[in-house]
Design a protein around this motif. Structure first.
Motif, PDB file in Angstrom:
ATOM      1  N   VAL A   2       0.846  -1.189   0.000  1.00  0.00           N
ATOM      2  CA  VAL A   2       0.000   0.000   0.000  1.00  0.00           C
ATOM      3  C   VAL A   2       0.884   1.241   0.000  1.00  0.00           C
ATOM      4  CG1 VAL A   2      -1.750   1.300   1.260  1.00  0.00           C
ATOM      5  CG2 VAL A   2      -1.841  -1.199   1.231  1.00  0.00           C
ATOM      6  N   GLY A   3       0.612   2.165  -0.917  1.00  0.00           N
ATOM      7  CA  GLY A   3       1.377   3.395  -0.980  1.00  0.00           C
ATOM      8  C   GLY A   3       0.744   4.499  -0.170  1.00  0.00           C
ATOM      9  N   ILE A   4      -0.448   4.920  -0.555  1.00  0.00           N
ATOM     10  CA  ILE A   4      -1.092   6.057   0.092  1.00  0.00           C
ATOM     11  C   ILE A   4      -2.598   5.983  -0.165  1.00  0.00           C
ATOM     12  CG2 ILE A   4      -0.821   7.554  -1.934  1.00  0.00           C
ATOM     13  CD1 ILE A   4      -0.283   9.891  -0.037  1.00  0.00           C
ATOM     14  N   HIS A   5      -3.374   6.479   0.778  1.00  0.00           N
ATOM     15  CA  HIS A   5      -4.818   6.670   0.613  1.00  0.00           C
ATOM     16  C   HIS A   5      -5.110   8.158   0.643  1.00  0.00           C
ATOM     17  CE1 HIS A   5      -5.693   2.411   1.322  1.00  0.00           C
ATOM     18  NE2 HIS A   5      -4.928   2.469   2.393  1.00  0.00           N
ATOM     19  N   LEU A   6      -6.075   8.601  -0.157  1.00  0.00           N
ATOM     20  CA  LEU A   6      -6.509   9.995  -0.171  1.00  0.00           C
ATOM     21  C   LEU A   6      -8.013  10.075   0.057  1.00  0.00           C
ATOM     22  CD1 LEU A   6      -4.574  11.377  -3.301  1.00  0.00           C
ATOM     23  CD2 LEU A   6      -3.842  11.451  -0.906  1.00  0.00           C
ATOM     24  N   MET A   7      -8.441  11.110   0.780  1.00  0.00           N
ATOM     25  CA  MET A   7      -9.864  11.412   0.945  1.00  0.00           C
ATOM     26  C   MET A   7     -10.076  12.907   0.784  1.00  0.00           C
ATOM     27  SD  MET A   7     -11.159   9.006   4.123  1.00  0.00           S
ATOM     28  CE  MET A   7     -12.841   9.661   3.950  1.00  0.00           C
ATOM     29  N   LYS A   8     -11.335  13.307   0.618  1.00  0.00           N
ATOM     30  CA  LYS A   8     -11.647  14.728   0.532  1.00  0.00           C
ATOM     31  C   LYS A   8     -11.390  15.406   1.878  1.00  0.00           C
ATOM     32  CE  LYS A   8     -15.295  14.718  -3.004  1.00  0.00           C
ATOM     33  NZ  LYS A   8     -16.720  15.067  -3.267  1.00  0.00           N
ATOM     34  N   GLU A   9     -10.722  16.558   1.819  1.00  0.00           N
ATOM     35  CA  GLU A   9     -10.533  17.326   3.047  1.00  0.00           C
ATOM     36  C   GLU A   9     -11.832  18.015   3.439  1.00  0.00           C
ATOM     37  OE1 GLU A   9      -7.309  20.410   5.014  1.00  0.00           O
ATOM     38  OE2 GLU A   9      -7.437  20.236   2.827  1.00  0.00           O
ATOM     39  N   ASN A  10     -12.483  18.616   2.463  1.00  0.00           N
ATOM     40  CA  ASN A  10     -13.807  19.216   2.665  1.00  0.00           C
ATOM     41  C   ASN A  10     -14.807  18.416   1.848  1.00  0.00           C
ATOM     42  OD1 ASN A  10     -16.168  20.765   2.644  1.00  0.00           O
ATOM     43  ND2 ASN A  10     -15.043  22.694   2.673  1.00  0.00           N
ATOM     44  N   PRO A  11     -15.677  17.659   2.521  1.00  0.00           N
ATOM     45  CA  PRO A  11     -16.569  16.761   1.772  1.00  0.00           C
ATOM     46  C   PRO A  11     -17.616  17.473   0.920  1.00  0.00           C
ATOM     47  CG  PRO A  11     -17.172  16.826   4.101  1.00  0.00           C
ATOM     48  CD  PRO A  11     -15.884  17.581   3.972  1.00  0.00           C
ATOM     49  N   THR A  12     -17.817  18.761   1.145  1.00  0.00           N
ATOM     50  CA  THR A  12     -18.823  19.499   0.370  1.00  0.00           C
ATOM     51  C   THR A  12     -18.265  20.072  -0.921  1.00  0.00           C
ATOM     52  OG1 THR A  12     -18.371  21.591   1.507  1.00  0.00           O
ATOM     53  CG2 THR A  12     -19.986  20.111   2.519  1.00  0.00           C
ATOM     54  N   LYS A  13     -16.949  19.984  -1.116  1.00  0.00           N
ATOM     55  CA  LYS A  13     -16.317  20.551  -2.311  1.00  0.00           C
ATOM     56  C   LYS A  13     -15.772  19.447  -3.212  1.00  0.00           C
ATOM     57  CE  LYS A  13     -14.934  24.899  -0.086  1.00  0.00           C
ATOM     58  NZ  LYS A  13     -13.795  25.811   0.221  1.00  0.00           N
ATOM     59  N   ASP A  14     -15.545  19.802  -4.482  1.00  0.00           N
ATOM     60  CA  ASP A  14     -14.956  18.847  -5.422  1.00  0.00           C
ATOM     61  C   ASP A  14     -13.486  18.617  -5.068  1.00  0.00           C
ATOM     62  OD1 ASP A  14     -17.322  18.632  -6.813  1.00  0.00           O
ATOM     63  OD2 ASP A  14     -16.799  20.255  -8.213  1.00  0.00           O
ATOM     64  N   TRP A  15     -12.965  17.500  -5.546  1.00  0.00           N
ATOM     65  CA  TRP A  15     -11.544  17.226  -5.354  1.00  0.00           C
ATOM     66  C   TRP A  15     -10.938  16.776  -6.670  1.00  0.00           C
ATOM     67  CZ3 TRP A  15     -10.332  11.926  -2.655  1.00  0.00           C
ATOM     68  CH2 TRP A  15     -11.171  10.935  -3.158  1.00  0.00           C
ATOM     69  N   SER A  16      -9.658  16.993  -6.812  1.00  0.00           N
ATOM     70  CA  SER A  16      -8.942  16.531  -7.995  1.00  0.00           C
ATOM     71  C   SER A  16      -7.678  15.828  -7.534  1.00  0.00           C
ATOM     72  CB  SER A  16      -8.592  17.696  -8.924  1.00  0.00           C
ATOM     73  OG  SER A  16      -7.710  18.598  -8.289  1.00  0.00           O
ATOM     74  N   ILE A  17      -7.362  14.705  -8.195  1.00  0.00           N
ATOM     75  CA  ILE A  17      -6.205  13.911  -7.804  1.00  0.00           C
ATOM     76  C   ILE A  17      -5.200  13.897  -8.943  1.00  0.00           C
ATOM     77  CG2 ILE A  17      -5.408  11.611  -7.137  1.00  0.00           C
ATOM     78  CD1 ILE A  17      -8.152  11.150  -5.912  1.00  0.00           C
ATOM     79  N   VAL A  18      -4.004  14.370  -8.663  1.00  0.00           N
ATOM     80  CA  VAL A  18      -2.903  14.348  -9.616  1.00  0.00           C
ATOM     81  C   VAL A  18      -1.770  13.561  -8.966  1.00  0.00           C
ATOM     82  CG1 VAL A  18      -1.267  15.712 -10.933  1.00  0.00           C
ATOM     83  CG2 VAL A  18      -3.576  16.598 -10.525  1.00  0.00           C
ATOM     84  N   CYS A  19      -1.333  12.505  -9.622  1.00  0.00           N
ATOM     85  CA  CYS A  19      -0.328  11.632  -9.019  1.00  0.00           C
ATOM     86  C   CYS A  19       0.811  11.362  -9.998  1.00  0.00           C
ATOM     87  CB  CYS A  19      -0.976  10.304  -8.585  1.00  0.00           C
ATOM     88  SG  CYS A  19       0.173   9.157  -7.814  1.00  0.00           S
ATOM     89  N   TYR A  20       2.032  11.544  -9.528  1.00  0.00           N
ATOM     90  CA  TYR A  20       3.223  11.215 -10.304  1.00  0.00           C
ATOM     91  C   TYR A  20       4.008  10.148  -9.549  1.00  0.00           C
ATOM     92  CZ  TYR A  20       2.183  15.601 -12.707  1.00  0.00           C
ATOM     93  OH  TYR A  20       1.563  16.604 -13.410  1.00  0.00           O
ATOM     94  N   GLU A  21       4.640   9.282 -10.307  1.00  0.00           N
ATOM     95  CA  GLU A  21       5.440   8.234  -9.670  1.00  0.00           C
ATOM     96  C   GLU A  21       6.742   8.071 -10.440  1.00  0.00           C
ATOM     97  OE1 GLU A  21       3.703   6.739 -13.085  1.00  0.00           O
ATOM     98  OE2 GLU A  21       2.619   7.556 -11.365  1.00  0.00           O
ATOM     99  N   GLU A  22       7.801   7.690  -9.721  1.00  0.00           N
ATOM    100  CA  GLU A  22       9.091   7.454 -10.357  1.00  0.00           C
ATOM    101  C   GLU A  22       9.911   6.524  -9.471  1.00  0.00           C
ATOM    102  OE1 GLU A  22      11.269  11.036 -10.699  1.00  0.00           O
ATOM    103  OE2 GLU A  22      11.158  11.551  -8.585  1.00  0.00           O
ATOM    104  N   LEU A  23      10.896   5.894 -10.080  1.00  0.00           N
ATOM    105  CA  LEU A  23      11.775   5.013  -9.322  1.00  0.00           C
ATOM    106  C   LEU A  23      12.628   5.809  -8.362  1.00  0.00           C
ATOM    107  CD1 LEU A  23      13.035   2.485 -12.049  1.00  0.00           C
ATOM    108  CD2 LEU A  23      11.319   2.089 -10.271  1.00  0.00           C
ATOM    109  N   ASP A  24      12.942   5.220  -7.232  1.00  0.00           N
ATOM    110  CA  ASP A  24      13.820   5.837  -6.254  1.00  0.00           C
ATOM    111  C   ASP A  24      14.898   4.826  -5.872  1.00  0.00           C
ATOM    112  OD1 ASP A  24      14.869   7.658  -4.557  1.00  0.00           O
ATOM    113  OD2 ASP A  24      13.275   7.570  -3.050  1.00  0.00           O
ATOM    114  N   GLN A  25      15.955   5.300  -5.275  1.00  0.00           N
ATOM    115  CA  GLN A  25      17.033   4.409  -4.859  1.00  0.00           C
ATOM    116  C   GLN A  25      16.684   3.754  -3.532  1.00  0.00           C
ATOM    117  OE1 GLN A  25      20.645   6.703  -4.751  1.00  0.00           O
ATOM    118  NE2 GLN A  25      20.920   6.623  -6.962  1.00  0.00           N
ATOM    119  N   LEU A  26      17.043   2.503  -3.388  1.00  0.00           N
ATOM    120  CA  LEU A  26      16.812   1.777  -2.145  1.00  0.00           C
ATOM    121  C   LEU A  26      17.769   2.267  -1.061  1.00  0.00           C
ATOM    122  CD1 LEU A  26      16.292  -1.828  -3.517  1.00  0.00           C
ATOM    123  CD2 LEU A  26      14.606  -0.445  -2.327  1.00  0.00           C
TER     124      LEU A  26
END
Length: 607
Positions: free
Chosen positions: A583-607
């Motif tokens: 599991v990486g991350i979970h996201l939820m709305k901060e304000n449930p009455t407003k719209d939300w947009s999810i932008v996610c970038y991923e890349e390799l990292d060094q161990l």
């Protein structure tokens, strides 16, 4: 502190035993004990079985070492596990005081209150003890043999010498892993039985592998193996599954219905514990299950609760059952068809809303007012204890039975409540029909507060453990209600004590996300994928590594709008072992009455 040693000969014998056990591990009394595990091992060698609460006192987070003198002090505070102690414990479960306990009842007690073991392990243990033609054990004979086992464990060191002794004991106890954070610290019956069976020079018996279950004939129930490697291939086959919406069955009121209460507690970041539920179905049946939070504070009104279903065999969790689910009128609902058998229902939350408090309140509530004979506990403290009592009173009868009080004890003391302690509680405080009353529960804490009103440090450890902050606000506890409907048979439900299953639940989340979500390759590596599953209320990200090497992946959702996360940040680095999902991350709305947009970038990292 060696008050139990009432004469010089006993003191000399005690110190001799201390030295022998101490040198078994450290080599010399001039060498300090350097780890909590070694301290507990040396106490065990002496026949002492310290509770988790005592071990936290002996070895606090600031402890670096323990000297021989300190060890002697601790050992003197611990009672030796002997025949009389065992007799007093088993007398608590003698239903009619005739000196016998039925085999079936003893099985229930050992499975429920002792170390976790399978039915086959328990049968092997009990088959070695004497019982009459009515299937009963005489207390005294059982405890005498059990005490003989403990004595033989201690004699190993004396027969083989210091370093050889500890080596032999460690070999003999391989079958018994060290308890996890919230498990019982009581002596393991299974490990003691294995010690009794083996000779000093024999290697330990191999652990019996769990029986494999078959799902080939299951018509509509879909199982995902919970073994790490198999779960990857299983969920991959299901990745094309379309998202399904479900509706409450129209005839649900005619189904069999069982209601259970429970509470979710914060242990650590994204780690929680709660009651679990064993569902036993005599025949195959359609099942509708819902879980609904009943938060004490308005801040937790939006907590995202889920319920995962696992197949259970021989008291062990075998596999995760993938189900259709939806959130309907604030309830998380699950619909599936289950065949006959036993299942484990485990609550889960992402940690986006219900999480470990980031900092302790600077305002500390008063627990005691007045002084001397006029001292009394404050109304704020009493109100907080009422809330705590309600959270542990799972059957709602305004009383705490043993199982309910044990849940409180686990949270307050980080240890199971043994039957002897429960007997002391019911003798010392107000009870009704053998259960602790609300007044008795408050009196326990009142006595502790008034015994030393100028220093309530230990009492605050208890209050923090049951989910209260310094202002006595229950911000790390979330009560809930589980409703279980079965259409074709009446199910039987048993509530377990509070447990943590972080790794198990994380793997179930991974299986669920990969089964229902969408994926994309990371850095053009087809065997390294980021899976995303988004509903109206939450988005979950899982990294699936089907490569032969461990990998590290950065996940950056900082460009998202109106989002809160399970890790207090919108960026994280995920390390994934070969052929595993994490599991990486979970996201939820901060304000449930407003719209939300999810932008996610991923890349390799060094161990």
């Amino acid at each position: 502190m060696l008050s139990r040693l009432d004469n010089k000969s006993r003191l000399d014998q005690f110190l001799k035993e201390c030295r022998s056990a101490y040198e078994t591990v450290t080599g010399s009394i001039s060498n300090d004990i350097r780890s909590k595990e070694d301290l507990e091992l040396i106490l065990n060698i002496m026949g002492r079985n310290p509770s988790r609460a005592n071990m936290k006192y002996y070895w606090s987070k600031h402890t670096e070492s323990v000297s021989f003198d300190e060890f002697c002090d601790y050992a003197g505070q611990e009672r030796e596990v002997d025949e009389n102690l065992l007799l007093r414990a088993f007398e608590q479960v003698d239903p009619n005081g005739d000196g016998f306990i039925e085999r079936d009842e003893l099985e229930r007690v050992l499975l429920k209150y002792g170390e976790r073991m399978t039915q086959s392990e328990l049968k092997q243990l009990l088959d070695d003890f004497p019982y009459d033609d009515k299937g009963r054990f005489p207390f005294e004979e059982f405890c005498r043999k059990f005490a003989d086992i403990i004595e033989e464990c201690q004699s190993i060191t004396k027969r083989t010498g210091a370093q050889n002794g500890v080596k032999e004991r460690k070999n003999l106890s391989i079958k018994q892993p060290r308890p996890s954070k919230r498990s019982s610290s009581r002596l393991s019956i299974t490990s003691l039985a294995s010690i009794r069976e083996q000779k000093p020079d024999e290697p330990p018996s191999p652990k019996i592998s769990p029986r494999k279950s078959s799902t080939a004939s299951l018509p509509r129930e879909r199982s995902l193996s919970m073994t790490r490697k198999d779960s990857i291939s299983s969920v991959k086959k299901s990745s094309s599954q379309t998202k399904l919406s479900i509706a409450e069955p129209k005839n649900l009121k005619s189904w069999h219905n069982i209601i259970r209460r429970g509470c979710l507690y914060v242990n650590d970041r994204c780690k929680f514990s709660s009651q679990q539920y064993r569902l036993d179905l005599a025949t195959a049946s359609a099942v509708w299950i819902s879980i609904c939070p009943q938060p004490i504070t308005k801040e937790l009104a939006r907590v995202d609760l889920e319920l995962f279903i696992f197949k259970e065999e021989d008291n062990e969790i075998k596999e995760y059952i993938s189900c259709q689910n939806a959130t309907i009128k604030g309830k998380y609902c699950v619909k599936t068809d289950l065949r006959s058998g036993k299942y484990r229902l485990i609550p889960y939350t992402s940690g986006c809303i219900f999480k470990q408090r980031s900092e302790e309140s600077k305002s500390v509530a008063k627990l005691v007012k007045g002084s001397g004979e006029a001292a009394e506990i404050t109304q704020a403290f009493i109100d907080a204890l009422h809330h705590a009592f309600d959270s542990f009173d799972l059957d709602g009868n305004d009383l705490l039975n043993y199982e309910e009080f044990n849940n409180y004890y686990i949270r307050a003391n980080d240890d199971e409540c043994d039957l002897e302690t429960w007997g002391h509680v019911t003798e010392s405080y107000e009870t009704k029909d053998g259960e602790l009353t609300r007044a008795g529960f408050i009196a326990i804490h009142e006595q502790e507060a008034l015994d030393n009103p100028d220093d309530v440090t230990e009492l605050w450890f208890t209050l923090h453990g049951i989910g209260l902050n310094n202002s006595l606000v229950p911000d790390e506890i979330c009560p809930f209600i589980v409703e279980i409907h079965t259409e074709d048979c009446e199910g039987h439900v048993e509530t377990t004590s509070i447990r943590e299953n972080a790794d198990l639940l994380d793997r179930a989340v991974c299986a669920n996300v990969v089964a229902k979500g969408t994926s994309k390759s990371i850095s053009d590596l087809k065997d390294l994928q980021l899976w995303t599953y988004q509903t109206d209320t939450r988005a979950s990200f899982v990294v699936l590594n089907q490569m032969k090497n461990p990998m590290a992946v950065k996940i950056d959702c900082s460009g998202s709008q109106n989002c809160i996360s399970s890790i207090d940040d919108l960026k994280c680095t995920v390390k994934i072992k070969p052929e595993e999902a994490t599991v990486g991350i979970h996201l939820m709305k901060e304000n449930p009455t407003k719209d939300w947009s999810i932008v996610c970038y991923e890349e390799l990292d060094q161990l």
